[in-house]
Motif scaffolding. Structure first.
Motif, PDB file in Angstrom:
ATOM      1  N   LYS A   9       0.827  -1.204   0.000  1.00  0.00           N
ATOM      2  CA  LYS A   9       0.000   0.000   0.000  1.00  0.00           C
ATOM      3  C   LYS A   9       0.863   1.256   0.000  1.00  0.00           C
ATOM      4  CE  LYS A   9      -3.918  -2.226   2.307  1.00  0.00           C
ATOM      5  NZ  LYS A   9      -4.836  -2.201   3.476  1.00  0.00           N
ATOM      6  N   CYS A  10       0.296   2.313  -0.562  1.00  0.00           N
ATOM      7  CA  CYS A  10       0.997   3.587  -0.680  1.00  0.00           C
ATOM      8  C   CYS A  10       1.463   4.076   0.690  1.00  0.00           C
ATOM      9  CB  CYS A  10       0.059   4.612  -1.323  1.00  0.00           C
ATOM     10  SG  CYS A  10       0.789   6.251  -1.511  1.00  0.00           S
ATOM     11  N   ASN A  11       2.707   4.543   0.754  1.00  0.00           N
ATOM     12  CA  ASN A  11       3.257   5.085   1.997  1.00  0.00           C
ATOM     13  C   ASN A  11       4.293   6.142   1.663  1.00  0.00           C
ATOM     14  OD1 ASN A  11       6.071   3.734   2.009  1.00  0.00           O
ATOM     15  ND2 ASN A  11       4.673   1.998   1.702  1.00  0.00           N
ATOM     16  N   LEU A  12       4.839   6.765   2.678  1.00  0.00           N
ATOM     17  CA  LEU A  12       5.778   7.862   2.468  1.00  0.00           C
ATOM     18  C   LEU A  12       7.106   7.408   1.886  1.00  0.00           C
ATOM     19  CD1 LEU A  12       5.180   9.887   5.781  1.00  0.00           C
ATOM     20  CD2 LEU A  12       4.270  10.360   3.491  1.00  0.00           C
ATOM     21  N   ASP A  13       7.389   6.120   1.951  1.00  0.00           N
ATOM     22  CA  ASP A  13       8.688   5.622   1.519  1.00  0.00           C
ATOM     23  C   ASP A  13       8.689   5.066   0.104  1.00  0.00           C
ATOM     24  OD1 ASP A  13       9.898   6.218   3.968  1.00  0.00           O
ATOM     25  OD2 ASP A  13       9.114   4.377   4.850  1.00  0.00           O
ATOM     26  N   CYS A  14       7.613   5.261  -0.651  1.00  0.00           N
ATOM     27  CA  CYS A  14       7.581   4.720  -2.004  1.00  0.00           C
ATOM     28  C   CYS A  14       6.888   5.693  -2.942  1.00  0.00           C
ATOM     29  CB  CYS A  14       6.870   3.366  -2.046  1.00  0.00           C
ATOM     30  SG  CYS A  14       5.069   3.458  -1.865  1.00  0.00           S
ATOM     31  N   CYS A  33       3.868   6.352  -5.348  1.00  0.00           N
ATOM     32  CA  CYS A  33       2.515   5.808  -5.361  1.00  0.00           C
ATOM     33  C   CYS A  33       1.871   5.967  -6.732  1.00  0.00           C
ATOM     34  CB  CYS A  33       1.650   6.513  -4.312  1.00  0.00           C
ATOM     35  SG  CYS A  33       2.258   6.329  -2.626  1.00  0.00           S
ATOM     36  N   ARG A  57      -3.036   6.931  -5.355  1.00  0.00           N
ATOM     37  CA  ARG A  57      -2.354   6.882  -4.061  1.00  0.00           C
ATOM     38  C   ARG A  57      -2.840   5.704  -3.217  1.00  0.00           C
ATOM     39  NH1 ARG A  57       1.051  10.561  -3.339  1.00  0.00           N
ATOM     40  NH2 ARG A  57       1.293  10.015  -1.131  1.00  0.00           N
ATOM     41  N   GLN A  76      -1.446   2.277  -4.072  1.00  0.00           N
ATOM     42  CA  GLN A  76      -0.453   1.215  -4.080  1.00  0.00           C
ATOM     43  C   GLN A  76       0.902   1.754  -4.511  1.00  0.00           C
ATOM     44  OE1 GLN A  76      -1.761  -2.189  -6.266  1.00  0.00           O
ATOM     45  NE2 GLN A  76       0.068  -3.414  -5.833  1.00  0.00           N
ATOM     46  N   CYS A  77       1.966   1.142  -3.977  1.00  0.00           N
ATOM     47  CA  CYS A  77       3.321   1.502  -4.381  1.00  0.00           C
ATOM     48  C   CYS A  77       3.601   0.968  -5.782  1.00  0.00           C
ATOM     49  CB  CYS A  77       4.347   0.925  -3.405  1.00  0.00           C
ATOM     50  SG  CYS A  77       4.307   1.664  -1.759  1.00  0.00           S
TER      51      CYS A  77
END
Length: 648
Positions: free
Chosen positions: A148-153, A155, A159, A161-162
């Motif tokens: 799932k989308c997060n600050l480390d990838c 998106c 927004r 999924q990575c």
């Protein structure tokens, strides 16, 4: 020989950009090293050749089941012993097999130390080519989860999924979503299946689209690297090893995790801070025992000396290459120079009197690479030559000038028949010359396993799916106690049933040719539709008057299909060996063993019976006709019996 495997290569974004991004984004991974275009006539120095593998390009190991390879004596961690397939020069790469999902789905992935992302084609991908195996189907895996989308990838637009995207040289690219699932490493792995983040492709372009292999297994330094993920979980030690086959033998071996290094392994320091690529501390090159007159700093320019399994050949800075070429010429003054196999390249080639690879050291000099602390790696001729594809007994230099780029790039040719241990935990890389096809015996591993798992027979037949439980791999161990009378093969093809049906006879001929059997031995048992593809069942029977198929031939037939060494024309699409079964030969009567003679005897008996029958019938008919003639003739005046009138 076409230089396609070198020119068609996956390049990378600039190192500086990658390094800056990798510090702030744990889902960013390195890509193969991109070097400037070479001078005219030299093969490109860029880096992951992507081309289909020709048939019969790899050699199988023994099939006897044995104990597993043990881990590094300095670590309690397990390791994963895996087999390598294909051939460096013929294919441009080596592949290994990974299984993803529950139940496991098999993939052939290019092993690349210059990449960190591992990706396979996704079932939803409409812009992906036809590869060796079916696409990954997340919906069929009970253990798959999207990242799932997060600050480390990065998106997606929603927004949700990575995603990942890789832009390579020559308009090659791969992009898709990041997912997490169970990854299995084969039945010879001490390592149990692990959850790993990988790329599920939604689009491919260029040669990534047309390559035969399914995708890439990234072994470089980076958060998406399979090695980094397994090390981060604490399930393997921070090390892995590769062992490439020689000039005349493809394939090889790979180990994820540590192994006990041989006492005479040569090591070089590898600086993990300098770059995400695996570099070594090269100081000198010797030809025939004579050192090249070069300043050691020549091998330390730009990225230094980089070791990359995704590169086919070796590329030296201009000064080093010119000195190396001159030294080689001085040692080979008696050999005739010949033109290279490809007119597009100014290859340096020599004609010899022998085509025996084992005899090359009698003609060509030994080359030595000297690392820091005077550690020396001896290179035999197969480590710097490749065979001329058009002239028998001719060989060409596999070391080229890297144009004006000061980087030294050492590809797989340098480490043929060499065990290379990437000991990342100790910041060093080890080299040990060996025969990679006999690696486990040469490492003195007692009872090391063959790359083929054992099978589980039932009754008088042996049956097995090509993908078994997680961690399983294709297996074709056959019971020695039976004589094989028939091999049944179930194949799933991606081609539509209605399209394939009128060409099924042609497919039968292709299968026979690829398996090196007579067309009369391949019998079609069943042909049905399966989803959007087709399911075909074949039976392979003994040839001619033979009563059985040898175990060697049966193993060869099954392994060729299971390991995807059968090359089908594109019109038939890709295939998967779903299941195979061997059945014992039945004891045949004299009539079965002498079928032709029996048929002739039966025909003769039938003809004789018919002739005799007709003759008897004819004689009897003539006799009755004569009797009737005698009975109907009466002399004049002879008494005639009175006929009684029958009542109306």
């Amino acid at each position: 020989m076409a230089r396609v495997p070198v020119n068609i290569a996956v390049g990378t974004v600039g190192f500086f950009l990658f390094f800056v991004l990798s510090q702030s984004n744990p889902y960013t991974s390195s890509s193969p090293l991109l070097l400037p275009p070479p001078y005219h006539g030299a093969p490109s120095a860029v880096i992951l050749p992507l081309y289909p593998s020709p048939r019969n390009s790899s050699r199988t190991f023994s099939n006897s089941p044995r104990h597993l390879l043990r881990s590094d004596s300095h670590s309690s961690h397990p390791n994963a012993r895996m087999r390598l397939y294909d051939d460096l020069v013929l294919n441009g790469y080596y592949t290994t097999r990974l299984w993803i999902g529950t139940p496991p789905q098999q993939f052939a992935l290019i092993v690349d130390t210059g990449s960190t992302v591992t990706y396979v084609p996704c079932a939803t991908c409409e812009q992906c080519g036809r590869h060796q195996d079916p696409k990954f189907q997340p919906d069929l895996s009970s253990t798959y989860q999207p990242v799932k989308c997060n600050l480390d990838c990065t998106c997606d637009t929603d927004r949700a999924q990575c995603i990942y995207e890789r832009q390579y040289a020559e308009m090659n690219s791969s992009s898709g979503v990041l997912g997490e699932d169970v990854m299995s490493f084969g039945n010879q792995s001490e390592l149990v299946p692990q959850r790993v983040v990988f790329g599920c492709e939604n689009e491919e372009t260029g040669d990534i689209y047309s390559q035969h292999a399914d995708g890439i297994m990234g072994l470089g330094r980076g958060d998406l690297s399979v090695v980094d993920q397994l090390v981060g979980k604490g399930v393997i030690s921070d090390s892995f090893s590769l062992c490439y086959g020689g000039m005349d033998i493809g394939g090889g071996a790979m180990v994820l995790g540590g192994i006990s290094a041989p006492s005479d392994m040569v090591f070089s320091y590898s600086d993990p801070v300098r770059s995400p690529y695996y570099n070594i501390d090269l100081k000198e090159i010797h030809v025939a025992g004579k050192q090249l007159c070069l300043n050691p700093s020549v091998f330390d320019g730009k990225y230094g000396t980089v070791l990359d399994s995704g590169t086919t050949y070796a590329y030296l800075p201009e000064a080093a290459f010119l000195a190396f070429k001159e030294a080689i010429f001085k040692e080979l003054t008696s050999l005739k120079h010949v033109r290279g196999p490809d007119p597009n390249y100014n290859d340096i080639c020599f004609s010899t009197a022998s085509s025996d690879v084992s005899e090359l050291s009698k003609t060509f000099p030994t080359v030595e690479m000297v690392f820091g602390h005077q550690q020396k790696l001896s290179l035999s001729p197969e480590n710097y030559l490749f065979q001329h594809s058009k002239i028998h007994g001719a060989y060409c230099l596999g070391i080229f000038q890297n144009e004006k780029d000061p980087t030294t790039l050492l590809g797989g040719i340098i480490v043929r028949n060499t065990l290379v241990t990437y000991d990342r935990g100790r910041s060093k890389i080890g080299f040990w010359k060996t025969n990679c096809s006999e690696l486990w015996e040469r490492l003195h591993i007692p009872g090391a396993p063959s790359p083929s798992p054992s099978s589980h027979g039932k009754g008088n037949s042996t049956e097995s799916p090509t993908t078994s439980a997680p961690g399983g791999s294709p297996h074709y161990d056959l019971p020695e106690e039976i004589q094989i009378g028939k091999i049944t093969l179930d194949m799933s093809l991606s081609t539509n049933y209605s399209y394939l049906k009128p060409q099924i006879n042609k497919l039968t001929e292709v299968i026979a040719k690829e398996l090196d059997v007579n067309a009369s031995q391949v019998n079609l048992l069943n042909f049905t539709s399966e989803g959007t593809g087709s399911l075909v069942r074949w039976a392979i029977t003994p040839s001619g008057s033979s009563t059985y198929i040898s175990h060697e031939s049966a193993t060869n037939i099954i392994s060729r299909l299971a390991e995807h060494r059968v090359r089908l024309p594109d019109t038939f699409g890709s295939y998967q060996l779903v299941q195979w079964k061997v059945e014992p030969s039945m004891k045949r009567t004299w009539w079965q063993q002498n079928y032709t003679a029996a048929v002739v005897v039966v025909i003769v008996v039938v003809i004789i019976t018919i002739v005799v029958g007709l003759s008897v019938y004819g004689v009897r008919g003539m006799w009755r006709h004569r009797q009737q003639m005698v009975n109907t003739y009466k002399p004049v005046g002879a008494a005639v019996p009175e006929q009684e009138l029958q009542p109306l």
